[in-house]
Design a protein around this motif. Structure first.
Motif, PDB file in Angstrom:
ATOM      1  N   LYS A  63       0.827  -1.204   0.000  1.00  0.00           N
ATOM      2  CA  LYS A  63       0.000   0.000   0.000  1.00  0.00           C
ATOM      3  C   LYS A  63       0.867   1.263   0.000  1.00  0.00           C
ATOM      4  O   LYS A  63       0.615   2.210  -0.749  1.00  0.00           O
ATOM      5  CB  LYS A  63      -0.914  -0.022   1.231  1.00  0.00           C
ATOM      6  CG  LYS A  63      -2.024   0.981   1.214  1.00  0.00           C
ATOM      7  CD  LYS A  63      -2.924   0.761   2.437  1.00  0.00           C
ATOM      8  CE  LYS A  63      -4.167   1.577   2.353  1.00  0.00           C
ATOM      9  NZ  LYS A  63      -5.060   1.360   3.492  1.00  0.00           N
ATOM     10  N   ILE A  64       1.911   1.272   0.815  1.00  0.00           N
ATOM     11  CA  ILE A  64       2.819   2.419   0.885  1.00  0.00           C
ATOM     12  C   ILE A  64       3.533   2.613  -0.450  1.00  0.00           C
ATOM     13  O   ILE A  64       3.624   3.733  -0.972  1.00  0.00           O
ATOM     14  CB  ILE A  64       3.839   2.242   2.030  1.00  0.00           C
ATOM     15  CG1 ILE A  64       3.129   2.341   3.388  1.00  0.00           C
ATOM     16  CG2 ILE A  64       4.968   3.256   1.925  1.00  0.00           C
ATOM     17  CD1 ILE A  64       3.981   1.898   4.561  1.00  0.00           C
ATOM     18  N   LEU A  65       4.043   1.534  -1.013  1.00  0.00           N
ATOM     19  CA  LEU A  65       4.744   1.625  -2.294  1.00  0.00           C
ATOM     20  C   LEU A  65       3.827   2.114  -3.400  1.00  0.00           C
ATOM     21  O   LEU A  65       4.219   2.946  -4.218  1.00  0.00           O
ATOM     22  CB  LEU A  65       5.343   0.268  -2.670  1.00  0.00           C
ATOM     23  CG  LEU A  65       6.545  -0.171  -1.852  1.00  0.00           C
ATOM     24  CD1 LEU A  65       6.939  -1.594  -2.232  1.00  0.00           C
ATOM     25  CD2 LEU A  65       7.708   0.768  -2.058  1.00  0.00           C
ATOM     26  N   GLN A  66       2.593   1.609  -3.435  1.00  0.00           N
ATOM     27  CA  GLN A  66       1.642   2.027  -4.459  1.00  0.00           C
ATOM     28  C   GLN A  66       1.374   3.526  -4.353  1.00  0.00           C
ATOM     29  O   GLN A  66       1.324   4.228  -5.360  1.00  0.00           O
ATOM     30  CB  GLN A  66       0.335   1.232  -4.335  1.00  0.00           C
ATOM     31  CG  GLN A  66      -0.606   1.471  -5.492  1.00  0.00           C
ATOM     32  CD  GLN A  66      -0.028   1.018  -6.818  1.00  0.00           C
ATOM     33  OE1 GLN A  66       0.675   0.025  -6.906  1.00  0.00           O
ATOM     34  NE2 GLN A  66      -0.301   1.778  -7.860  1.00  0.00           N
ATOM     35  N   ALA A  67       1.223   4.035  -3.141  1.00  0.00           N
ATOM     36  CA  ALA A  67       0.974   5.462  -2.944  1.00  0.00           C
ATOM     37  C   ALA A  67       2.164   6.285  -3.427  1.00  0.00           C
ATOM     38  O   ALA A  67       1.992   7.326  -4.070  1.00  0.00           O
ATOM     39  CB  ALA A  67       0.681   5.752  -1.467  1.00  0.00           C
ATOM     40  N   LYS A  68       3.380   5.832  -3.133  1.00  0.00           N
ATOM     41  CA  LYS A  68       4.577   6.551  -3.582  1.00  0.00           C
ATOM     42  C   LYS A  68       4.689   6.532  -5.103  1.00  0.00           C
ATOM     43  O   LYS A  68       5.039   7.544  -5.716  1.00  0.00           O
ATOM     44  CB  LYS A  68       5.834   5.959  -2.938  1.00  0.00           C
ATOM     45  CG  LYS A  68       5.943   6.276  -1.461  1.00  0.00           C
ATOM     46  CD  LYS A  68       7.240   5.772  -0.891  1.00  0.00           C
ATOM     47  CE  LYS A  68       7.351   6.189   0.570  1.00  0.00           C
ATOM     48  NZ  LYS A  68       8.718   6.118   1.050  1.00  0.00           N
ATOM     49  N   LEU A  69       4.392   5.398  -5.718  1.00  0.00           N
ATOM     50  CA  LEU A  69       4.459   5.300  -7.176  1.00  0.00           C
ATOM     51  C   LEU A  69       3.425   6.213  -7.827  1.00  0.00           C
ATOM     52  O   LEU A  69       3.712   6.891  -8.818  1.00  0.00           O
ATOM     53  CB  LEU A  69       4.265   3.859  -7.629  1.00  0.00           C
ATOM     54  CG  LEU A  69       5.419   2.913  -7.312  1.00  0.00           C
ATOM     55  CD1 LEU A  69       5.016   1.475  -7.632  1.00  0.00           C
ATOM     56  CD2 LEU A  69       6.668   3.295  -8.067  1.00  0.00           C
ATOM     57  N   GLU A  70       2.221   6.252  -7.266  1.00  0.00           N
ATOM     58  CA  GLU A  70       1.171   7.114  -7.802  1.00  0.00           C
ATOM     59  C   GLU A  70       1.535   8.592  -7.649  1.00  0.00           C
ATOM     60  O   GLU A  70       1.109   9.418  -8.455  1.00  0.00           O
ATOM     61  CB  GLU A  70      -0.162   6.813  -7.119  1.00  0.00           C
ATOM     62  CG  GLU A  70      -0.753   5.485  -7.548  1.00  0.00           C
ATOM     63  CD  GLU A  70      -1.986   5.076  -6.756  1.00  0.00           C
ATOM     64  OE1 GLU A  70      -2.454   5.861  -5.902  1.00  0.00           O
ATOM     65  OE2 GLU A  70      -2.478   3.956  -7.001  1.00  0.00           O
ATOM     66  N   ALA A  71       2.326   8.919  -6.645  1.00  0.00           N
ATOM     67  CA  ALA A  71       2.777  10.295  -6.437  1.00  0.00           C
ATOM     68  C   ALA A  71       3.990  10.624  -7.318  1.00  0.00           C
ATOM     69  O   ALA A  71       4.533  11.725  -7.249  1.00  0.00           O
ATOM     70  CB  ALA A  71       3.129  10.516  -4.960  1.00  0.00           C
ATOM     71  N   GLU A 122       6.952   9.084  -7.261  1.00  0.00           N
ATOM     72  CA  GLU A 122       8.243   8.767  -6.648  1.00  0.00           C
ATOM     73  C   GLU A 122       8.768   7.444  -7.204  1.00  0.00           C
ATOM     74  O   GLU A 122       8.004   6.534  -7.502  1.00  0.00           O
ATOM     75  CB  GLU A 122       8.090   8.639  -5.126  1.00  0.00           C
ATOM     76  CG  GLU A 122       7.742   9.933  -4.430  1.00  0.00           C
ATOM     77  CD  GLU A 122       7.690   9.762  -2.920  1.00  0.00           C
ATOM     78  OE1 GLU A 122       8.578   9.088  -2.362  1.00  0.00           O
ATOM     79  OE2 GLU A 122       6.748  10.290  -2.310  1.00  0.00           O
ATOM     80  N   HIS A 123      10.066   7.376  -7.353  1.00  0.00           N
ATOM     81  CA  HIS A 123      10.710   6.139  -7.773  1.00  0.00           C
ATOM     82  C   HIS A 123      11.359   5.528  -6.544  1.00  0.00           C
ATOM     83  O   HIS A 123      12.277   6.105  -5.971  1.00  0.00           O
ATOM     84  CB  HIS A 123      11.761   6.414  -8.856  1.00  0.00           C
ATOM     85  CG  HIS A 123      11.145   6.982 -10.093  1.00  0.00           C
ATOM     86  ND1 HIS A 123      10.504   6.203 -11.028  1.00  0.00           N
ATOM     87  CD2 HIS A 123      11.043   8.257 -10.531  1.00  0.00           C
ATOM     88  CE1 HIS A 123      10.057   6.964 -11.994  1.00  0.00           C
ATOM     89  NE2 HIS A 123      10.359   8.212 -11.725  1.00  0.00           N
ATOM     90  N   VAL A 124      10.853   4.396  -6.126  1.00  0.00           N
ATOM     91  CA  VAL A 124      11.344   3.768  -4.911  1.00  0.00           C
ATOM     92  C   VAL A 124      11.627   2.297  -5.158  1.00  0.00           C
ATOM     93  O   VAL A 124      11.009   1.657  -6.003  1.00  0.00           O
ATOM     94  CB  VAL A 124      10.317   3.887  -3.753  1.00  0.00           C
ATOM     95  CG1 VAL A 124      10.116   5.325  -3.354  1.00  0.00           C
ATOM     96  CG2 VAL A 124       8.994   3.250  -4.135  1.00  0.00           C
TER      97      VAL A 124
END
Length: 148
Positions: A8-16, A18-20
């Motif tokens: 969930k955290i990664l999906q939110a960062k990707l949608e924003a 961010e490359h993580v």
């Protein structure tokens, strides 16, 4: 942190935007799997016309899909080149492989050394995919100047 929370955290960062790099939850493994000679017939890059009809190793399909369903990360790491990506993806899809991605262009040969600041485990495929078991072996390490 549970696998679902990490996702969930990664999906939110990707949608924003961010490359993580994902942080693997405890117990989740990141598998890099070769293709030719490991999950199917060993097809050299010089014979790409055979890639679409390579014979599947059924135990590979069963084992890798089981690992995927258990939440492990499955990436194919192959010596096939980018020009072979489409035929490879079609072959994987036709046979029902579940995976997260594919890295093309691995150098051919058999003397691989992965140097990392994290523990890396390697398993040589020897003809049958099964569950992995613990085994003590001798490995090469960096010489720290202290000899036992």
């Amino acid at each position: 942190m549970k696998k679902e929370e990490v996702t969930k955290i990664l999906q939110a960062k990707l949608e924003a935007g961010e490359h993580v790099s994902p942080v693997l939850p405890e117990g989740i493994k990141n598998y890099l799997i070769d293709i030719d000679g490991t999950i199917c017939d060993d097809i050299p890059n010089e014979e790409p016309e055979r890639m679409a009809t390579a014979e599947l190793y059924p135990d590979a399909l069963k084992t890798l899909n089981k690992w995927y369903e258990e939440g492990h990360i499955i990436y194919f790491f192959t010596s096939r080149t980018e020009e072979h990506r489409e035929v490879t993806e079609e072959w994987l899809k036709r046979h029902g492989f579940k995976y997260h991605g594919m890295v093309m262009g691995k150098p051919r040969g058999g003397n691989y050394h992965w140097v990392d600041n994290h523990l890396v485990k390697a398993t040589r495929y020897n003809g049958k995919f099964t569950d992995l078991v613990e085994k003590e072996v001798t490995i090469q390490v960096f010489d720290d100047g202290q000899h036992d």
